[in-house]
Design a protein around this motif. Sequence first.
Motif, PDB file in Angstrom:
ATOM      1  N   THR A 221      39.839  35.832 -61.149  1.00 51.21           N
ATOM      2  CA  THR A 221      38.741  34.892 -60.879  1.00 51.21           C
ATOM      3  C   THR A 221      38.434  33.982 -62.057  1.00 51.21           C
ATOM      4  O   THR A 221      37.857  32.910 -61.865  1.00 51.21           O
ATOM      5  CB  THR A 221      37.469  35.656 -60.490  1.00 51.21           C
ATOM      6  N   SER A 222      38.816  34.387 -63.264  1.00 52.77           N
ATOM      7  CA  SER A 222      38.621  33.512 -64.418  1.00 52.77           C
ATOM      8  C   SER A 222      39.572  33.914 -65.533  1.00 52.77           C
ATOM      9  O   SER A 222      40.105  35.033 -65.553  1.00 52.77           O
ATOM     10  CB  SER A 222      37.168  33.551 -64.927  1.00 52.77           C
ATOM     11  N   LEU A 223      39.748  32.985 -66.453  1.00 49.21           N
ATOM     12  CA  LEU A 223      40.701  33.156 -67.538  1.00 49.21           C
ATOM     13  C   LEU A 223      40.064  32.589 -68.804  1.00 49.21           C
ATOM     14  O   LEU A 223      39.809  31.386 -68.893  1.00 49.21           O
ATOM     15  CB  LEU A 223      41.998  32.404 -67.176  1.00 49.21           C
ATOM     16  N   LYS A 231      41.669  36.936 -71.702  1.00 46.04           N
ATOM     17  CA  LYS A 231      40.999  37.911 -70.848  1.00 46.04           C
ATOM     18  C   LYS A 231      40.986  37.403 -69.420  1.00 46.04           C
ATOM     19  O   LYS A 231      40.503  36.313 -69.143  1.00 46.04           O
ATOM     20  CB  LYS A 231      39.572  38.166 -71.326  1.00 46.04           C
ATOM     21  N   LEU A 232      41.534  38.218 -68.521  1.00 46.33           N
ATOM     22  CA  LEU A 232      41.567  37.895 -67.104  1.00 46.33           C
ATOM     23  C   LEU A 232      40.526  38.734 -66.391  1.00 46.33           C
ATOM     24  O   LEU A 232      40.550  39.972 -66.468  1.00 46.33           O
ATOM     25  CB  LEU A 232      42.938  38.189 -66.495  1.00 46.33           C
ATOM     26  N   GLY A 240      36.571  45.964 -53.996  1.00 45.92           N
ATOM     27  CA  GLY A 240      35.494  45.192 -54.591  1.00 45.92           C
ATOM     28  C   GLY A 240      35.321  45.456 -56.069  1.00 45.92           C
ATOM     29  O   GLY A 240      34.490  44.807 -56.730  1.00 45.92           O
ATOM     30  N   GLU A 241      36.076  46.391 -56.632  1.00 46.13           N
ATOM     31  CA  GLU A 241      35.953  46.733 -58.051  1.00 46.13           C
ATOM     32  C   GLU A 241      36.392  45.559 -58.919  1.00 46.13           C
ATOM     33  O   GLU A 241      37.390  44.900 -58.661  1.00 46.13           O
ATOM     34  CB  GLU A 241      36.827  47.961 -58.373  1.00 46.13           C
ATOM     35  N   LYS A 242      35.623  45.309 -59.985  1.00 43.74           N
ATOM     36  CA  LYS A 242      35.952  44.259 -60.947  1.00 43.74           C
ATOM     37  C   LYS A 242      36.538  44.892 -62.204  1.00 43.74           C
ATOM     38  O   LYS A 242      35.961  45.845 -62.741  1.00 43.74           O
ATOM     39  CB  LYS A 242      34.719  43.423 -61.281  1.00 43.74           C
ATOM     40  N   THR A 243      37.656  44.386 -62.627  1.00 43.86           N
ATOM     41  CA  THR A 243      38.335  44.927 -63.793  1.00 43.86           C
ATOM     42  C   THR A 243      38.696  43.790 -64.743  1.00 43.86           C
ATOM     43  O   THR A 243      38.480  42.610 -64.448  1.00 43.86           O
ATOM     44  CB  THR A 243      39.616  45.691 -63.392  1.00 43.86           C
ATOM     45  N   THR A 244      39.261  44.157 -65.874  1.00 46.41           N
ATOM     46  CA  THR A 244      39.656  43.190 -66.892  1.00 46.41           C
ATOM     47  C   THR A 244      41.084  43.468 -67.321  1.00 46.41           C
ATOM     48  O   THR A 244      41.491  44.624 -67.444  1.00 46.41           O
ATOM     49  CB  THR A 244      38.729  43.270 -68.122  1.00 46.41           C
ATOM     50  N   ALA A 245      41.829  42.403 -67.521  1.00 47.70           N
ATOM     51  CA  ALA A 245      43.166  42.520 -68.110  1.00 47.70           C
ATOM     52  C   ALA A 245      43.222  41.620 -69.331  1.00 47.70           C
ATOM     53  O   ALA A 245      42.535  40.587 -69.392  1.00 47.70           O
ATOM     54  CB  ALA A 245      44.235  42.132 -67.100  1.00 47.70           C
ATOM     55  N   ARG A 246      44.019  42.018 -70.323  1.00 47.92           N
ATOM     56  CA  ARG A 246      44.206  41.206 -71.525  1.00 47.92           C
ATOM     57  C   ARG A 246      45.693  41.003 -71.734  1.00 47.92           C
ATOM     58  O   ARG A 246      46.476  41.940 -71.648  1.00 47.92           O
ATOM     59  CB  ARG A 246      43.573  41.877 -72.736  1.00 47.92           C
ATOM     60  N   LEU A 259      45.045  25.148 -60.302  1.00 48.63           N
ATOM     61  CA  LEU A 259      44.174  24.165 -60.945  1.00 48.63           C
ATOM     62  C   LEU A 259      42.846  24.767 -61.395  1.00 48.63           C
ATOM     63  O   LEU A 259      42.480  24.633 -62.573  1.00 48.63           O
ATOM     64  CB  LEU A 259      43.952  22.967 -60.020  1.00 48.63           C
ATOM     65  N   PRO A 260      42.078  25.449 -60.524  1.00 50.07           N
ATOM     66  CA  PRO A 260      40.807  26.009 -61.008  1.00 50.07           C
ATOM     67  C   PRO A 260      40.984  27.047 -62.106  1.00 50.07           C
ATOM     68  O   PRO A 260      40.129  27.169 -63.002  1.00 50.07           O
ATOM     69  CB  PRO A 260      40.173  26.617 -59.751  1.00 50.07           C
ATOM     70  N   LEU A 261      42.084  27.809 -62.093  1.00 48.36           N
ATOM     71  CA  LEU A 261      42.297  28.792 -63.155  1.00 48.36           C
ATOM     72  C   LEU A 261      42.637  28.114 -64.481  1.00 48.36           C
ATOM     73  O   LEU A 261      42.182  28.545 -65.545  1.00 48.36           O
ATOM     74  CB  LEU A 261      43.391  29.775 -62.750  1.00 48.36           C
ATOM     75  N   LEU A 262      43.415  27.055 -64.436  1.00 46.63           N
ATOM     76  CA  LEU A 262      43.708  26.308 -65.660  1.00 46.63           C
ATOM     77  C   LEU A 262      42.461  25.593 -66.164  1.00 46.63           C
ATOM     78  O   LEU A 262      42.253  25.464 -67.380  1.00 46.63           O
ATOM     79  CB  LEU A 262      44.841  25.314 -65.416  1.00 46.63           C
TER      80      LEU A 262
END
Length: 505
Positions: A221-223, A231-232, A240-246, A259-262
């Motif tokens: 959803t964001s970068l 951080k992703l 529905g769980e929200k997680t983080t990736a690096r 486009l929206p992610l960039l």
Amino acid sequence: MPEHTAPALSTKKTGSAILETDVALIGAGIVSATLGSLLRQVQPDWSIAVFERLPGAAQESSSPWNNAGTGHSALCELNYTPLQPDGSVDITKAVAINEQFQVSRQFWSSLVQAGHLSEPKQFINPISHMSWVTGQEDADYLKARHEALVRHPLFSNMGFSTDPGEFAKRLPLMARGRDFSEPFAITWEDDGTDVNFGELTRQLLAHVAGAGPLLFEHEVTSLKRDGERWKLSVKNLRTGEKTTARAKFVFVGAGGYALPLLQSAGVPSVKGMGGFPISGAFLRCTNPDIVAQHQAKVYAKAKGSAPPMSVPHLDTRVIDGKRSILFGPYAGWSPKYLKEGRLTDLVASLRPMNILPYLSVGLTEFGLVKYLVSQLLQSSSDRIAALQDFVPSAEASDWDLYFAGQRVQIIRGKGAKGALEFGTAVEATPDGTVAGLLGASPGASVCASAMLSLLERCFPKDHERWSGKLKELVPSYGTKLSDNPQLHQRLFEESAKALELTPAS
């Protein structure tokens, strides 16, 4: 970009799950799969994680039913060879695209020989590529185009004819019931192909999976920048769980959602950029008696203000071992940026710096808007009438309408003005740690070449060390085949053998 280490892929608990990886690929389509496969070959100790919002790979633009599978090699697409004011035909773009497709063929054949791709007929088959025009003016153009191309080593096998007998021999379905009193011309190249990019993507990702997880139904959803990493923010769409990736390097191959992610990542070159979504539909015939009468991909000229991606064509397809015929595309419009996208996609992409470019394109591309409106107002009988230009004997009962993929064309802002671009572009941060592909066709067919260029651009410290391996994967790497006809012929024959291709009958 920062030098990579090779940590084992791990998940840590610090309030929420954090996935650490060297490389993050967003989108499980052909372009991400190609980049992942290249990285697996040149740097096998790097970890790679793939994030895809849908339940499986290649379910958007890379799906075989969401594209024409032409294997764009500029053999039949007339918009790549424009007529010049002096009457000559410019083949520059056609040569460049064909060179790029040869790179893809070499890469795929190398992976077949290494055992990373299997059963080539599942993803590539020989199909003649043909161009067809009517009217004396267009017939003269096609003759000039053929004369310009056939002198070039990459197109030396191309044929040309204005003979109704040759037409009927090569295109029996299109010949039945046709009035040949109007001048016409055809060209053909029997070394063309039909590519199932969905199957190819799945096989490539099976290879990539050896380096880390394929996370389906996980939407990024964001970068955002996080020190030397990115951080992703990731949402599990099942739970529905929200997680983080690096990740140290991120590639955004998410189709219209790139486009929206960039934009989220703050990539400077996308400031002021927008996206114009265009959808498409095809008529499909699976009647084996009819399908057996057409063994070619036939491209005509776009009419009026139709954009290049809407050039009408009648295509033989080979999907899951079964042949069918597609005709189209019929253009449409939706504010979604993906076929399985959201109705709010277009509005969500608006930024203060791209509003004026959007409005500017709306004013300057009135012809395109008019064309889209006319397409949206078409009835079923209108669509069949367009088909009957190609297949005079076509009956509506043999053809069904289905909706194909969603394409997002780039609107590149220049101050208050915007320009609509019909092509692909790779955009990246200045340090090369985030990159993404924007635009549409012929991205899939030339993605190997595009991703080789990306490796050079984003990994300058590693690229020299990788050059030997890249040369093994793509023997013409760093060489122009058009400057070396003997090399082209040898590599073309070698890739044809590895991919089990024989000229289309």
